[in-house]
Design a protein around this motif. Structure first.
Motif, short mmCIF file in Angstrom:
data_model
loop_
_atom_site.label_atom_id
_atom_site.label_comp_id
_atom_site.label_asym_id
_atom_site.label_seq_id
_atom_site.Cartn_x
_atom_site.Cartn_y
_atom_site.Cartn_z
N GLN A 57 0.83 -1.20 0.00
CA GLN A 57 0.00 0.00 0.00
C GLN A 57 0.86 1.26 0.00
O GLN A 57 0.59 2.21 -0.71
N LYS A 58 1.93 1.25 0.80
CA LYS A 58 2.85 2.39 0.82
C LYS A 58 3.45 2.61 -0.57
O LYS A 58 3.55 3.74 -1.04
N PHE A 59 3.87 1.51 -1.20
CA PHE A 59 4.47 1.59 -2.53
C PHE A 59 3.47 2.15 -3.53
O PHE A 59 3.79 3.04 -4.32
N MET A 60 2.23 1.65 -3.48
CA MET A 60 1.21 2.12 -4.42
C MET A 60 0.92 3.60 -4.20
O MET A 60 0.78 4.35 -5.15
N ASP A 61 0.85 4.01 -2.93
CA ASP A 61 0.59 5.41 -2.64
C ASP A 61 1.71 6.30 -3.16
O ASP A 61 1.46 7.39 -3.67
N ASP A 62 2.93 5.83 -3.06
CA ASP A 62 4.09 6.63 -3.47
C ASP A 62 4.34 6.60 -4.97
O ASP A 62 4.81 7.57 -5.54
N ARG A 63 4.05 5.50 -5.61
CA ARG A 63 4.48 5.30 -7.00
C ARG A 63 3.38 5.34 -8.05
O ARG A 63 3.61 5.80 -9.15
N PHE A 64 2.23 4.82 -7.74
CA PHE A 64 1.24 4.63 -8.80
C PHE A 64 0.23 5.77 -8.91
O PHE A 64 -0.35 5.97 -9.97
N ASN A 65 -0.02 6.48 -7.85
CA ASN A 65 -0.92 7.62 -7.88
C ASN A 65 -2.19 7.36 -8.69
O ASN A 65 -2.48 8.03 -9.68
N ASN A 66 -2.96 6.34 -8.28
CA ASN A 66 -4.25 6.00 -8.87
C ASN A 66 -4.18 5.46 -10.29
O ASN A 66 -5.17 5.42 -11.00
N GLN A 67 -3.01 5.06 -10.77
CA GLN A 67 -2.90 4.41 -12.07
C GLN A 67 -3.29 2.95 -11.92
O GLN A 67 -3.37 2.41 -10.83
#
Length: 79
Positions: A57-67
């Motif tokens: 979740q931390k990674f997604m929040d930091d890297r994907f930004n809703n992609q």
């Protein structure tokens, strides 16, 4: 199944109390020790899985930004 990490914590403390019972001896103590080892292994896996979910979740929040996420990370929700 709707267990939480709080439930896990309660189970671990209950098992600790059973191990600390001075009336438990011999074969019964041996069984409790074996039960504790099994519980400990399962608890470790549950905690490791929770850590993985948190790190993901931390990674997604930091890297994907809703992609759109890779299917492996989102459980196949994106196709």
């Amino acid at each position: 199944m709707r267990n939480t990490l709080g439930d896990l914590n309660n189970h671990l403390f209950e098992q600790l109390e059973r191990l600390g019972d001075e009336d438990v001896k011999g074969e019964q103590l041996h069984e409790e020790i074996n039960r504790s080892k099994a519980i400990m292994g399962i608890a470790k896996n549950i905690i490791d899985n929770g850590s993985l979910v948190l790190e993901s979740q931390k990674f997604m929040d930091d890297r994907f930004n809703n992609q759109d996420l890779p299917k492996m990370l989102d459980g196949g929700k994106n196709g």
